[in-house]
Design a protein around this motif. Structure first.
Motif, PDB file in Angstrom:
ATOM      1  N   LEU A 108      45.936  50.849  48.881  1.00 41.14           N
ATOM      2  CA  LEU A 108      45.030  48.859  49.224  1.00 41.14           C
ATOM      3  C   LEU A 108      44.311  49.434  47.926  1.00 41.14           C
ATOM      4  N   ILE A 109      44.165  51.001  46.283  1.00 41.10           N
ATOM      5  CA  ILE A 109      43.586  51.559  45.644  1.00 41.10           C
ATOM      6  C   ILE A 109      44.429  51.192  45.186  1.00 41.10           C
ATOM      7  N   ALA A 110      46.214  51.044  45.025  1.00 39.72           N
ATOM      8  CA  ALA A 110      46.897  50.041  43.632  1.00 39.72           C
ATOM      9  C   ALA A 110      46.360  48.608  43.971  1.00 39.72           C
ATOM     10  N   LEU A 111      46.345  48.080  45.244  1.00 30.61           N
ATOM     11  CA  LEU A 111      46.331  47.001  45.103  1.00 30.61           C
ATOM     12  C   LEU A 111      44.504  46.701  44.340  1.00 30.61           C
ATOM     13  N   GLY A 112      44.149  46.745  44.220  1.00 30.54           N
ATOM     14  CA  GLY A 112      42.633  46.741  43.640  1.00 30.54           C
ATOM     15  C   GLY A 112      42.777  46.798  41.948  1.00 30.54           C
ATOM     16  N   ALA A 113      43.461  48.532  41.683  1.00 28.34           N
ATOM     17  CA  ALA A 113      43.893  48.263  40.339  1.00 28.34           C
ATOM     18  C   ALA A 113      44.318  47.398  39.575  1.00 28.34           C
ATOM     19  N   GLY A 114      46.129  46.937  40.520  1.00 30.89           N
ATOM     20  CA  GLY A 114      46.777  45.896  39.961  1.00 30.89           C
ATOM     21  C   GLY A 114      47.184  45.012  39.907  1.00 30.89           C
ATOM     22  N   VAL A 115      45.560  44.119  41.049  1.00 31.57           N
ATOM     23  CA  VAL A 115      45.645  42.720  41.131  1.00 31.57           C
ATOM     24  C   VAL A 115      43.806  42.753  41.331  1.00 31.57           C
ATOM     25  N   VAL A 116      43.561  43.367  41.678  1.00 30.40           N
ATOM     26  CA  VAL A 116      41.986  42.973  41.732  1.00 30.40           C
ATOM     27  C   VAL A 116      41.361  43.132  40.187  1.00 30.40           C
ATOM     28  N   LEU A 117      41.697  44.306  39.495  1.00 32.97           N
ATOM     29  CA  LEU A 117      41.062  45.018  38.484  1.00 32.97           C
ATOM     30  C   LEU A 117      41.609  43.459  37.180  1.00 32.97           C
ATOM     31  N   PRO A 118      42.614  43.315  37.126  1.00 29.26           N
ATOM     32  CA  PRO A 118      43.043  42.382  36.428  1.00 29.26           C
ATOM     33  C   PRO A 118      42.202  40.917  36.922  1.00 29.26           C
ATOM     34  N   LEU A 119      42.411  40.288  37.842  1.00 27.76           N
ATOM     35  CA  LEU A 119      41.880  38.851  38.282  1.00 27.76           C
ATOM     36  C   LEU A 119      39.877  39.881  37.636  1.00 27.76           C
ATOM     37  N   ILE A 120      39.633  40.507  37.918  1.00 29.17           N
ATOM     38  CA  ILE A 120      38.194  40.460  37.604  1.00 29.17           C
ATOM     39  C   ILE A 120      37.763  40.792  35.773  1.00 29.17           C
ATOM     40  N   VAL A 121      38.633  41.271  34.811  1.00 25.49           N
ATOM     41  CA  VAL A 121      39.032  41.640  33.801  1.00 25.49           C
ATOM     42  C   VAL A 121      39.280  39.412  33.009  1.00 25.49           C
ATOM     43  N   MET A 122      40.337  39.416  33.759  1.00 20.83           N
ATOM     44  CA  MET A 122      40.448  38.108  33.746  1.00 20.83           C
ATOM     45  C   MET A 122      39.259  36.682  33.552  1.00 20.83           C
ATOM     46  N   GLN A 123      38.485  37.256  34.274  1.00 18.41           N
ATOM     47  CA  GLN A 123      37.410  36.465  34.717  1.00 18.41           C
ATOM     48  C   GLN A 123      36.888  36.725  34.170  1.00 18.41           C
ATOM     49  N   MET A 124      36.031  37.485  33.590  1.00 15.98           N
ATOM     50  CA  MET A 124      35.594  38.210  32.753  1.00 15.98           C
ATOM     51  C   MET A 124      35.384  37.579  30.911  1.00 15.98           C
ATOM     52  N   MET A 125      37.152  38.050  30.531  1.00 10.27           N
ATOM     53  CA  MET A 125      37.403  37.120  29.629  1.00 10.27           C
ATOM     54  C   MET A 125      36.832  36.118  29.328  1.00 10.27           C
ATOM     55  N   ARG A 126      37.563  35.060  30.290  1.00 10.59           N
ATOM     56  CA  ARG A 126      36.868  33.621  30.442  1.00 10.59           C
ATOM     57  C   ARG A 126      36.231  32.855  30.533  1.00 10.59           C
ATOM     58  N   TRP A 127      34.956  33.968  30.922  1.00  9.85           N
ATOM     59  CA  TRP A 127      33.380  34.117  30.817  1.00  9.85           C
ATOM     60  C   TRP A 127      33.224  33.880  29.055  1.00  9.85           C
ATOM     61  N   ARG A 128      33.684  35.115  28.693  1.00 11.60           N
ATOM     62  CA  ARG A 128      33.439  35.511  26.960  1.00 11.60           C
ATOM     63  C   ARG A 128      33.478  34.297  26.286  1.00 11.60           C
ATOM     64  N   ARG A 129      34.887  33.938  26.549  1.00  5.49           N
ATOM     65  CA  ARG A 129      35.441  32.909  25.849  1.00  5.49           C
ATOM     66  C   ARG A 129      34.913  31.817  25.404  1.00  5.49           C
ATOM     67  N   GLN A 130      34.959  31.002  27.064  1.00  9.50           N
ATOM     68  CA  GLN A 130      33.864  29.598  27.211  1.00  9.50           C
ATOM     69  C   GLN A 130      32.264  30.007  26.263  1.00  9.50           C
ATOM     70  N   SER A 131      31.811  31.056  26.787  1.00  7.52           N
ATOM     71  CA  SER A 131      30.328  30.978  26.443  1.00  7.52           C
ATOM     72  C   SER A 131      30.467  31.371  24.305  1.00  7.52           C
ATOM     73  N   LYS A 132      31.441  31.541  24.140  1.00  4.97           N
ATOM     74  CA  LYS A 132      31.903  31.430  22.469  1.00  4.97           C
ATOM     75  C   LYS A 132      32.377  30.205  21.745  1.00  4.97           C
ATOM     76  N   PHE A 133      33.166  29.442  23.038  1.00  7.75           N
ATOM     77  CA  PHE A 133      33.312  27.634  23.054  1.00  7.75           C
ATOM     78  C   PHE A 133      32.212  27.654  22.864  1.00  7.75           C
ATOM     79  N   ALA A 134      31.303  26.966  23.584  1.00  2.00           N
ATOM     80  CA  ALA A 134      30.000  26.325  23.979  1.00  2.00           C
ATOM     81  C   ALA A 134      28.914  26.387  22.769  1.00  2.00           C
ATOM     82  N   ALA A 135      29.068  27.876  22.029  1.00  2.00           N
ATOM     83  CA  ALA A 135      28.325  28.132  21.025  1.00  2.00           C
ATOM     84  C   ALA A 135      28.675  27.117  19.805  1.00  2.00           C
ATOM     85  N   GLN A 136      30.485  27.604  19.675  1.00  4.25           N
ATOM     86  CA  GLN A 136      30.160  27.001  18.880  1.00  4.25           C
ATOM     87  C   GLN A 136      30.728  25.506  17.957  1.00  4.25           C
TER      88      GLN A 136
END
Length: 326
Positions: free
Chosen positions: A126-154
């Motif tokens: 379960l820890i491996a599943l969280g580190a290798g699947v859930v954590l990358p999904l959360i990181v990509m969600q945050m990166m998408r939000w930051r990129r969309q916010s920057k795009f909206a400002a530009q």
């Protein structure tokens, strides 16, 4: 001879002079390299790739592959939402490297849980599943939000560039190309890909729809709709885009105001997330034997997992309470 009313310690004076010299040297190096760094930030990734003596078609294909698309711009993964998340997050690893990174995280977390914490195989999995699947999904969600916010400002500034180019008598593809040349990432590269797709045979409505799918920012849909309607029905596109730029700026102001009003709730959510983990790590440092007698109890690990679940659920609820739709 004039004498000072106090004595000077030469050792402290020497250390002070050395410290000031180091500070001034670091500041000088920063002033030298910051100009180069700022210039590189202004150059978007597409223009940087074109400096390597590659053709526009090669650059377009390379950018598509970096973003998880095929050579023709189609999704490679059968799971559409996952492919769209990778695309909109702006990750440039490619799907193969991204898969290898997730696999490495899974293996590392599993081995760490087994050999360092003494967890059983199910908990380690379960820890491996969280580190290798859930954590990358959360990181990509945050990166998408930051990129969309920057795009909206530009985006309003990019629309102003298009409006000025249209008023000067340029056609729409040339106006979009000016955004790709003058704007930094993410707007510059995305509009540059639009122009490249127009150059190699796609129509304006299709490339704008591809742009919207690559970014996923809601304000961009207004621009895509306006340009598509103008291309089919006619009208003063420069006036429409000028009004759209003003509306997007007003919406951006509203977003900032809502963000300021909901800051207390976000800080509370961050505190709920960080405080238990920080307290646990602090106890492990100052009193390593504090939990020593209960680690082997059969109810400890299920209780910790249940605690993490309820804490995560509480953070999600608080996020929903302060995340307004407008």
């Amino acid at each position: 001879m004039f004498e000072l009313p106090f004595t000077i310690n030469t050792t402290y004076l020497f250390y002070t002079v050395v410290a000031l010299s180091v500070i001034f040297a670091v500041e000088a190096l920063w002033l030298v390299f910051s100009h180069r760094m700022s210039y590189r930030r202004k150059t978007n990734s597409r223009l940087a790739a074109m400096e390597g003596k590659q053709t526009r078609e090669q650059v377009l294909i390379a950018l598509r592959r970096q973003r998880g698309l095929s050579m023709e711009g189609r999704y490679l993964l059968p799971v559409v939402w996952l492919n769209r998340l990778v695309l909109q997050s702006g990750i440039k690893l490619g799907l193969v490297r991204l898969f290898l990174v997730c696999l490495s995280l899974c293996a590392s977390a599993f081995m760490l849980a087994i050999y360092s914490f003494g967890a059983n195989v199910l908990v380690a999995a379960l820890i491996a599943l969280g580190a290798g699947v859930v954590l990358p999904l959360i990181v990509m969600q945050m990166m998408r939000w930051r990129r969309q916010s920057k795009f909206a400002a530009q985006l309003p500034e990019a629309l102003d560039v298009v409006v000025r180019s249209l008023k000067a008598g340029h056609p729409v593809p040339v106006a979009l190309g000016m955004v790709g040349r003058e704007m930094p990432d993410p707007v510059g590269s995305e509009f540059g890909m639009v122009v490249d797709e127009l150059t190699y045979g796609l129509d304006l409505e299709t490339v704008l729809r591809n742009l919207y799918h690559r970014v996923g920012q809601e304000d961009l849909g207004l621009m895509v709709t306006a340009v598509s309607l103008q291309s089919s029905t006619g009208g003063n596109l420069s006036e429409v885009l000028s009004n759209l730029s003003r509306i997007i700026r007003e919406r951006f102001k509203i977003r900032r105001k809502v963000s300021a009003l909901s800051a207390e709730g976000r800080v509370s959510a961050y505190g709920m997330a960080v405080l238990p983990l920080a307290l646990f790590l602090l106890l492990q440092v100052i009193a390593p034997a504090y939990y020593g007698d209960i680690w082997d109890h059969p109810l400890v690990q299920p209780a910790l997992m249940l605690t993490v679940f309820w804490a995560t659920l509480g953070m999600i609820m608080m996020y929903k309470m302060v995340n307004f739709k407008y």
